[in-house]
Design a protein around this motif. Structure first.
Motif, short mmCIF file in Angstrom:
data_model
loop_
_atom_site.label_atom_id
_atom_site.label_comp_id
_atom_site.label_asym_id
_atom_site.label_seq_id
_atom_site.Cartn_x
_atom_site.Cartn_y
_atom_site.Cartn_z
N ASP A 10 -6.39 -6.44 -3.10
CA ASP A 10 -5.70 -5.31 -3.38
C ASP A 10 -4.63 -5.06 -4.17
N ILE A 11 -4.15 -3.95 -4.78
CA ILE A 11 -3.01 -3.75 -5.25
C ILE A 11 -1.93 -3.01 -4.39
N ILE A 12 -0.67 -3.58 -4.23
CA ILE A 12 0.31 -3.06 -3.38
C ILE A 12 1.67 -2.80 -4.10
N ARG A 13 2.40 -2.07 -3.89
CA ARG A 13 3.69 -1.78 -4.45
C ARG A 13 4.77 -2.38 -3.39
N GLU A 16 10.52 -1.65 -4.50
CA GLU A 16 11.12 -0.99 -5.88
C GLU A 16 9.83 -0.30 -6.52
N GLY A 17 8.76 -0.18 -5.68
CA GLY A 17 7.39 0.32 -6.62
C GLY A 17 6.96 -0.49 -7.70
N VAL A 18 7.34 -1.66 -7.79
CA VAL A 18 6.39 -2.67 -8.85
C VAL A 18 5.36 -3.07 -8.23
N PRO A 19 4.01 -2.92 -8.96
CA PRO A 19 2.87 -3.09 -8.61
C PRO A 19 2.47 -4.75 -8.37
N LEU A 49 1.19 -12.85 -2.92
CA LEU A 49 1.23 -11.77 -3.89
C LEU A 49 1.54 -12.16 -5.34
N VAL A 50 1.14 -11.74 -6.22
CA VAL A 50 1.46 -11.89 -7.55
C VAL A 50 1.69 -10.59 -8.46
N PRO A 51 2.96 -10.77 -8.94
CA PRO A 51 2.99 -9.52 -9.78
C PRO A 51 2.07 -9.31 -11.01
N LEU A 52 1.78 -7.74 -11.05
CA LEU A 52 0.53 -7.32 -11.76
C LEU A 52 0.70 -7.83 -13.25
N THR A 53 2.16 -7.77 -13.67
CA THR A 53 2.45 -8.03 -15.14
C THR A 53 1.92 -9.64 -15.43
N ASP A 54 1.98 -10.44 -14.37
CA ASP A 54 1.69 -11.96 -14.26
C ASP A 54 0.39 -11.92 -14.84
N LEU A 55 -0.69 -11.31 -14.23
CA LEU A 55 -2.09 -11.27 -14.42
C LEU A 55 -2.63 -10.56 -15.56
N THR A 56 -1.71 -9.66 -16.34
CA THR A 56 -2.30 -8.73 -17.42
C THR A 56 -1.20 -9.02 -18.32
#
Length: 60
Positions: A10-13, A16-19, A49-56
């Protein structure tokens, strides 16, 4: 033969609102005959939990 992989759940914020992506570890069992042979996965109890920016990555 056995290996471990991470499956995105899942994607969780955060506050601070960071996905971030919620991932669950899975154990992969294969017959060992070939990489394309039938096998199965079993979910483990470990999550991360992995920051979305690390995966994309865009534009690199």
């Amino acid at each position: 033969m056995q290996d471990e992989v991470w499956r995105s759940v899942d994607i969780i914020r955060n506050n601070e609102g960071v996905p971030h992506v919620l991932q669950q570890k899975e154990v992969v069992y294969t017959s060992g005959v070939s990489e394309e042979s039938a096998g199965y996965t079993k979910p483990a109890l470990e999550h991360r939990l992995v920051p979305l920016t690390d995966l994309t990555k865009f534009g690199d």
